[in-house]
Design a protein around this motif. Structure first.
Motif, PDB file in Angstrom:
ATOM      1  N   LEU A 144      -2.980   3.121  23.888  1.00  0.00           N
ATOM      2  CA  LEU A 144      -4.043   2.134  24.204  1.00  0.00           C
ATOM      3  C   LEU A 144      -4.301   2.633  21.939  1.00  0.00           C
ATOM      4  O   LEU A 144      -4.704   1.928  21.019  1.00  0.00           O
ATOM      5  CB  LEU A 144      -5.158   2.625  24.399  1.00  0.00           C
ATOM      6  CG  LEU A 144      -5.036   1.009  25.429  1.00  0.00           C
ATOM      7  CD1 LEU A 144      -6.196   1.400  27.063  1.00  0.00           C
ATOM      8  CD2 LEU A 144      -4.053  -0.113  25.521  1.00  0.00           C
ATOM      9  N   ILE A 180      -2.718   1.176  18.518  1.00  0.00           N
ATOM     10  CA  ILE A 180      -2.324   0.441  18.369  1.00  0.00           C
ATOM     11  C   ILE A 180      -3.832  -0.854  17.440  1.00  0.00           C
ATOM     12  O   ILE A 180      -5.026  -0.153  17.093  1.00  0.00           O
ATOM     13  CB  ILE A 180      -2.864  -1.104  19.549  1.00  0.00           C
ATOM     14  CG1 ILE A 180      -2.120  -1.238  20.628  1.00  0.00           C
ATOM     15  CG2 ILE A 180      -2.937  -2.392  19.800  1.00  0.00           C
ATOM     16  CD1 ILE A 180      -2.237  -1.248  22.281  1.00  0.00           C
ATOM     17  N   LYS A 181      -3.400  -1.901  16.877  1.00  0.00           N
ATOM     18  CA  LYS A 181      -3.391  -2.233  15.597  1.00  0.00           C
ATOM     19  C   LYS A 181      -2.861  -3.304  14.690  1.00  0.00           C
ATOM     20  O   LYS A 181      -1.146  -3.268  15.292  1.00  0.00           O
ATOM     21  CB  LYS A 181      -4.410  -1.705  14.297  1.00  0.00           C
ATOM     22  CG  LYS A 181      -3.293  -0.809  13.760  1.00  0.00           C
ATOM     23  CD  LYS A 181      -3.720   0.192  12.739  1.00  0.00           C
ATOM     24  CE  LYS A 181      -3.674   1.014  11.746  1.00  0.00           C
ATOM     25  NZ  LYS A 181      -3.734   1.589  10.744  1.00  0.00           N
ATOM     26  N   ALA A 212      -3.717  -9.283  14.593  1.00  0.00           N
ATOM     27  CA  ALA A 212      -4.474  -9.581  15.694  1.00  0.00           C
ATOM     28  C   ALA A 212      -4.683 -10.612  16.840  1.00  0.00           C
ATOM     29  O   ALA A 212      -4.136 -11.817  16.062  1.00  0.00           O
ATOM     30  CB  ALA A 212      -5.755  -9.869  14.440  1.00  0.00           C
ATOM     31  N   ILE A 268      -5.556  -5.147  26.639  1.00  0.00           N
ATOM     32  CA  ILE A 268      -6.630  -5.520  26.086  1.00  0.00           C
ATOM     33  C   ILE A 268      -5.993  -6.611  24.866  1.00  0.00           C
ATOM     34  O   ILE A 268      -4.963  -7.409  24.531  1.00  0.00           O
ATOM     35  CB  ILE A 268      -5.911  -4.160  24.527  1.00  0.00           C
ATOM     36  CG1 ILE A 268      -4.829  -4.227  24.110  1.00  0.00           C
ATOM     37  CG2 ILE A 268      -6.643  -2.928  25.559  1.00  0.00           C
ATOM     38  CD1 ILE A 268      -4.127  -4.817  23.194  1.00  0.00           C
ATOM     39  N   ALA A 269      -6.961  -6.773  23.839  1.00  0.00           N
ATOM     40  CA  ALA A 269      -6.603  -7.281  22.882  1.00  0.00           C
ATOM     41  C   ALA A 269      -6.332  -6.932  21.463  1.00  0.00           C
ATOM     42  O   ALA A 269      -7.399  -6.545  21.095  1.00  0.00           O
ATOM     43  CB  ALA A 269      -7.629  -8.672  22.195  1.00  0.00           C
ATOM     44  N   VAL A 270      -5.291  -6.849  20.588  1.00  0.00           N
ATOM     45  CA  VAL A 270      -5.274  -6.227  19.721  1.00  0.00           C
ATOM     46  C   VAL A 270      -6.482  -6.811  18.474  1.00  0.00           C
ATOM     47  O   VAL A 270      -5.807  -8.514  18.165  1.00  0.00           O
ATOM     48  CB  VAL A 270      -3.562  -6.914  18.280  1.00  0.00           C
ATOM     49  CG1 VAL A 270      -3.364  -6.167  17.497  1.00  0.00           C
ATOM     50  CG2 VAL A 270      -2.475  -6.707  19.924  1.00  0.00           C
ATOM     51  N   GLU A 271      -6.255  -6.437  17.893  1.00  0.00           N
ATOM     52  CA  GLU A 271      -7.777  -6.454  16.595  1.00  0.00           C
ATOM     53  C   GLU A 271      -7.357  -6.196  15.142  1.00  0.00           C
ATOM     54  O   GLU A 271      -5.609  -5.487  14.967  1.00  0.00           O
ATOM     55  CB  GLU A 271      -9.047  -5.599  16.542  1.00  0.00           C
ATOM     56  CG  GLU A 271      -9.647  -6.066  17.553  1.00  0.00           C
ATOM     57  CD  GLU A 271     -10.230  -7.353  18.194  1.00  0.00           C
ATOM     58  OE1 GLU A 271      -9.782  -8.208  17.108  1.00  0.00           O
ATOM     59  OE2 GLU A 271     -10.759  -7.320  19.122  1.00  0.00           O
ATOM     60  N   TYR A 330      -8.199  -2.258  18.627  1.00  0.00           N
ATOM     61  CA  TYR A 330      -7.572  -3.238  19.657  1.00  0.00           C
ATOM     62  C   TYR A 330      -9.281  -3.553  21.120  1.00  0.00           C
ATOM     63  O   TYR A 330     -10.521  -2.531  21.051  1.00  0.00           O
ATOM     64  CB  TYR A 330      -6.468  -2.502  20.901  1.00  0.00           C
ATOM     65  CG  TYR A 330      -7.809  -1.029  21.287  1.00  0.00           C
ATOM     66  CD1 TYR A 330      -7.803  -1.175  22.666  1.00  0.00           C
ATOM     67  CD2 TYR A 330      -7.206  -0.021  20.328  1.00  0.00           C
ATOM     68  CE1 TYR A 330      -8.182  -0.002  23.064  1.00  0.00           C
ATOM     69  CE2 TYR A 330      -7.881   0.895  21.265  1.00  0.00           C
ATOM     70  CZ  TYR A 330      -8.160   0.899  22.795  1.00  0.00           C
ATOM     71  OH  TYR A 330      -9.283   2.270  23.124  1.00  0.00           O
ATOM     72  N   THR A 331      -9.327  -4.731  21.682  1.00  0.00           N
ATOM     73  CA  THR A 331     -10.451  -4.598  22.548  1.00  0.00           C
ATOM     74  C   THR A 331      -9.734  -4.333  23.837  1.00  0.00           C
ATOM     75  O   THR A 331      -8.533  -5.439  24.164  1.00  0.00           O
ATOM     76  CB  THR A 331     -11.390  -6.004  22.287  1.00  0.00           C
ATOM     77  OG1 THR A 331     -11.680  -5.473  21.188  1.00  0.00           O
ATOM     78  CG2 THR A 331     -12.556  -6.369  22.844  1.00  0.00           C
TER      79      THR A 331
END
Length: 259
Positions: free
Chosen positions: A134, A137-138, A194, A235-238, A242-243
């Protein structure tokens, strides 16, 4: 093609994930020697339905239950039974929730009572493999950088990765593109943007990586009988980072929910 989710879609995905997190919070309190997998499954389904959601696994390709419960050398897709958990077992509970058409998906492996040092090692480092994956991730990285990071960490800690099983995209279907392996070369595959929503889920074994499917057609176990662990977050990619969507965070922004 990997979907880019709108702000309104991400809100629904977060709600779905929050319900999953409520279930896992309840499991942390409930799992102990003498409790059956079927009891845990029924408890989780009640939490899901009391929050105006549906168990995403139940009926999926004919799967009979709300959760997948895999014990000891169970890898994934275990069907909950009346078998009572025993002191020293490890148990993976994989939960999928559908909320207003959007999916939350998370698995966690729990120790039952006091577990052996070997089991503690397996759980600690499989979970850490998840966080290692995780944390790269970006937006702008290649998808396989996640895979490489997870696989490298597992190898460093002498754990086998189950190569036939993978993470995946999440949205309005339980499994969406892309396939996210837990091993491989870095800097290959699609570039993350994102708004992409992914389920990252390392599955590691104490022994070899070989698996087999039992006669029920669902339950997958290790071939050598050694134990397996499974940790997963959606997760959501930012743009930066990530979130985690399958989280209890920001509960104040959700509708009233029941645990």
């Amino acid at each position: 093609m990997i979907a880019i989710r709108t702000a309104s879609e991400l809100k629904l995905l977060r709600w779905a994930g929050h319900i999953v997190a409520l279930c896992h919070a309840a499991l942390q309190q409930a799992i102990q020697p003498g409790i059956s997998g079927l009891f845990l499954d029924e408890m989780v389904e009640e939490i899901i339905r009391s929050n105006q959601a549906k168990p995403a696994f139940k009926g999926y390709r004919g799967f009979p239950n709300a959760t997948c419960i895999s014990i000891n050398n169970g890898v994934v897709h275990g069907i909950p039974t009346r078998r009572l958990l025993e002191e020293g077992d490890i148990v993976t509970v994989d939960i999928g929730v559908q909320y207003k058409g959007y999916i939350g998906d998370s698995a966690w492996t729990y120790g039952v009572g006091s577990i052996a040092e070997e089991q503690k090692f397996l759980l600690e480092h499989t979970e850490q493999a998840l966080w290692q994956g995780l944390n790269v991730i970006k937006a702008g990285i290649h998808l396989t950088t996640i895979s490489h990071t997870i696989g490298s960490y597992a190898k460093q800690h002498h754990l086998s990765v189950v190569k036939e099983l993978s993470g995946h995209g999440v949205g309005t279907a339980l499994h969406e593109p892309p396939i996210i392996l837990n091993y491989g070369k870095p800097n290959e595959g699609p570039i993350l943007k994102a708004g992409m929503v992914l389920a990252i889920e390392p599955i590691c074994n104490l022994g070899g990586g070989a698996i087999k499917t039992l006669s029920d057609g669902w339950t997958i176990v290790t071939k050598d009988g050694k134990n397996s662990a499974h940790f997963e977050h959606t997760i959501a990619v930012e743009e930066v980072g990530y979130t985690v969507l399958t989280s209890l965070a920001d509960a104040g922004s959700f509708p009233a929910m029941v645990n």
